[in-house]
Design a protein around this motif. Structure first.
Motif, PDB file in Angstrom:
ATOM      1  N   UNK A  34       0.586  -0.916   0.055  1.00  9.01           N
ATOM      2  CA  UNK A  34       0.024   0.276  -0.040  1.00  9.01           C
ATOM      3  C   UNK A  34       1.195   1.272  -0.063  1.00  9.01           C
ATOM      4  N   UNK A  35       1.859   1.297   0.904  1.00  4.63           N
ATOM      5  CA  UNK A  35       2.707   2.877   0.605  1.00  4.63           C
ATOM      6  C   UNK A  35       3.446   2.554  -0.668  1.00  4.63           C
ATOM      7  N   UNK A  36       3.589   1.479  -1.535  1.00  5.02           N
ATOM      8  CA  UNK A  36       4.573   1.853  -2.567  1.00  5.02           C
ATOM      9  C   UNK A  36       3.685   2.316  -3.230  1.00  5.02           C
ATOM     10  N   UNK A  37       2.360   2.157  -3.828  1.00  3.18           N
ATOM     11  CA  UNK A  37       0.930   2.263  -4.399  1.00  3.18           C
ATOM     12  C   UNK A  37       0.521   3.840  -4.339  1.00  3.18           C
ATOM     13  N   UNK A  38       0.907   4.107  -3.064  1.00  2.00           N
ATOM     14  CA  UNK A  38       0.158   5.804  -2.696  1.00  2.00           C
ATOM     15  C   UNK A  38       0.337   6.206  -3.621  1.00  2.00           C
ATOM     16  N   UNK A  39      -0.473   7.510  -4.394  1.00  2.00           N
ATOM     17  CA  UNK A  39      -0.013   8.346  -5.258  1.00  2.00           C
ATOM     18  C   UNK A  39       0.319   7.521  -6.998  1.00  2.00           C
ATOM     19  N   UNK A  40       0.787   6.464  -7.308  1.00  2.00           N
ATOM     20  CA  UNK A  40       0.777   6.294  -8.033  1.00  2.00           C
ATOM     21  C   UNK A  40      -0.130   5.500  -8.852  1.00  2.00           C
ATOM     22  N   UNK A  41      -1.132   5.300  -8.323  1.00  2.00           N
ATOM     23  CA  UNK A  41      -2.356   5.210  -8.727  1.00  2.00           C
ATOM     24  C   UNK A  41      -3.064   6.279  -9.542  1.00  2.00           C
ATOM     25  N   UNK A  42      -3.063   7.206  -8.775  1.00  2.00           N
ATOM     26  CA  UNK A  42      -3.881   8.680  -8.887  1.00  2.00           C
ATOM     27  C   UNK A  42      -3.058   9.172  -9.776  1.00  2.00           C
ATOM     28  N   UNK A  43      -1.375   8.862 -10.209  1.00  2.00           N
ATOM     29  CA  UNK A  43      -0.773   9.882 -11.543  1.00  2.00           C
ATOM     30  C   UNK A  43      -1.227   8.014 -12.322  1.00  2.00           C
ATOM     31  N   UNK A  44      -1.194   7.590 -12.171  1.00  2.00           N
ATOM     32  CA  UNK A  44      -1.895   6.377 -13.561  1.00  2.00           C
ATOM     33  C   UNK A  44      -3.162   6.751 -13.932  1.00  2.00           C
ATOM     34  N   UNK A  45      -4.026   6.800 -13.372  1.00  2.00           N
ATOM     35  CA  UNK A  45      -4.805   6.913 -13.704  1.00  2.00           C
ATOM     36  C   UNK A  45      -5.581   8.924 -14.090  1.00  2.00           C
ATOM     37  N   UNK A  46      -5.202   9.319 -13.895  1.00  2.00           N
ATOM     38  CA  UNK A  46      -5.157  10.677 -14.764  1.00  2.00           C
ATOM     39  C   UNK A  46      -4.305  10.618 -15.677  1.00  2.00           C
ATOM     40  N   UNK A  47      -3.236  10.235 -15.812  1.00  2.00           N
ATOM     41  CA  UNK A  47      -2.567   9.919 -17.188  1.00  2.00           C
ATOM     42  C   UNK A  47      -3.218   9.302 -18.242  1.00  2.00           C
ATOM     43  N   UNK A  48      -3.802   7.866 -18.161  1.00  2.00           N
ATOM     44  CA  UNK A  48      -4.754   7.234 -18.615  1.00  2.00           C
ATOM     45  C   UNK A  48      -6.228   8.321 -18.826  1.00  2.00           C
ATOM     46  N   UNK A  49      -6.686   8.489 -18.190  1.00  2.00           N
ATOM     47  CA  UNK A  49      -7.730   9.763 -18.196  1.00  2.00           C
ATOM     48  C   UNK A  49      -7.436  10.976 -19.854  1.00  2.00           C
ATOM     49  N   UNK A  50      -5.996  11.448 -19.223  1.00  2.00           N
ATOM     50  CA  UNK A  50      -5.889  12.927 -20.356  1.00  2.00           C
ATOM     51  C   UNK A  50      -6.030  12.169 -21.459  1.00  2.00           C
ATOM     52  N   UNK A  51      -4.950  10.576 -22.299  1.00  2.00           N
ATOM     53  CA  UNK A  51      -5.400   9.907 -22.982  1.00  2.00           C
ATOM     54  C   UNK A  51      -6.090   9.507 -23.671  1.00  2.00           C
ATOM     55  N   UNK A  52      -7.872   9.154 -22.845  1.00  2.00           N
ATOM     56  CA  UNK A  52      -8.460   8.440 -23.538  1.00  2.00           C
ATOM     57  C   UNK A  52      -9.488   9.642 -24.120  1.00  2.00           C
ATOM     58  N   UNK A  53     -10.140   8.346 -24.962  1.00  2.00           N
ATOM     59  CA  UNK A  53     -11.039   9.541 -26.018  1.00  2.00           C
ATOM     60  C   UNK A  53     -12.481   9.565 -25.433  1.00  2.00           C
ATOM     61  N   UNK A  54     -12.866   8.142 -24.502  1.00  2.00           N
ATOM     62  CA  UNK A  54     -14.223   8.277 -24.150  1.00  2.00           C
ATOM     63  C   UNK A  54     -14.118   8.898 -22.472  1.00  2.00           C
ATOM     64  N   UNK A  55     -15.409   8.654 -21.816  1.00  2.00           N
ATOM     65  CA  UNK A  55     -15.696   8.407 -20.592  1.00  2.00           C
ATOM     66  C   UNK A  55     -15.742   6.907 -19.926  1.00  2.00           C
ATOM     67  N   UNK A  56     -15.454   5.760 -20.809  1.00  2.00           N
ATOM     68  CA  UNK A  56     -15.488   4.680 -20.272  1.00  2.00           C
ATOM     69  C   UNK A  56     -14.017   4.151 -20.535  1.00  2.00           C
ATOM     70  N   UNK A  57     -13.309   3.169 -19.164  1.00  2.00           N
ATOM     71  CA  UNK A  57     -12.250   2.608 -19.356  1.00  2.00           C
ATOM     72  C   UNK A  57     -11.730   1.307 -18.971  1.00  2.00           C
ATOM     73  N   UNK A  58     -11.602   0.797 -19.483  1.00  2.00           N
ATOM     74  CA  UNK A  58     -11.284  -0.531 -18.820  1.00  2.00           C
ATOM     75  C   UNK A  58      -9.983  -1.574 -17.917  1.00  2.00           C
ATOM     76  N   UNK A  59     -10.051  -0.108 -17.149  1.00  2.00           N
ATOM     77  CA  UNK A  59      -9.179  -0.656 -15.603  1.00  2.00           C
ATOM     78  C   UNK A  59     -10.594  -1.991 -15.287  1.00  2.00           C
ATOM     79  N   UNK A  60     -11.852  -2.196 -15.445  1.00  2.00           N
ATOM     80  CA  UNK A  60     -12.296  -3.538 -14.655  1.00  2.00           C
ATOM     81  C   UNK A  60     -11.270  -4.545 -15.079  1.00  2.00           C
ATOM     82  N   UNK A  61     -10.617  -4.779 -16.321  1.00  2.00           N
ATOM     83  CA  UNK A  61     -10.060  -5.833 -16.591  1.00  2.00           C
ATOM     84  C   UNK A  61      -9.349  -6.093 -15.603  1.00  2.00           C
TER      85      UNK A  61
END
Length: 102
Positions: free
Chosen positions: A40-67
């Protein structure tokens, strides 16, 4: 009825090989200790950065994170969803600004 020469009925099929490889790959994450505090300590903030980067790069409001998000810790998942929402909102604002500048 006997199989014709050159064919062995016990030969593995490509489907069974693919299933075995998938099961082998899924067995790896199961070896992690869910109670490990350093995960949990290693992933703190990393998830936010990954989600923000992929949200900026996405073409739609749907993401495949559930996979794949089910393999991550709860903290990472929550940070990823929050970062995804912020990244998508930022992308929408940037697109709106570009259309207003035209």
């Amino acid at each position: 009825m006997t199989p014709y020469p050159g064919h062995n009925r016990f030969r593995p099929r490509p489907l069974w090989i693919a299933i075995a490889l998938c099961l082998f790959a899924m067995g790896g994450p199961g070896c992690n200790d869910p109670n490990a505090s350093n995960q949990d300590v290693q992933s703190f903030g990393k998830g936010y950065e990954d989600g923000k980067r992929e949200g900026l790069d996405s073409w739609s409001d749907m993401h495949s994170g559930w996979t794949w998000l089910w393999t991550e810790s709860d903290v990472y998942r929550q940070d990823y969803h929050r970062g995804w929402a912020d990244g998508r909102n930022l992308r929408k604002l940037m697109d709106r600004q570009k259309t207003l500048e035209r």
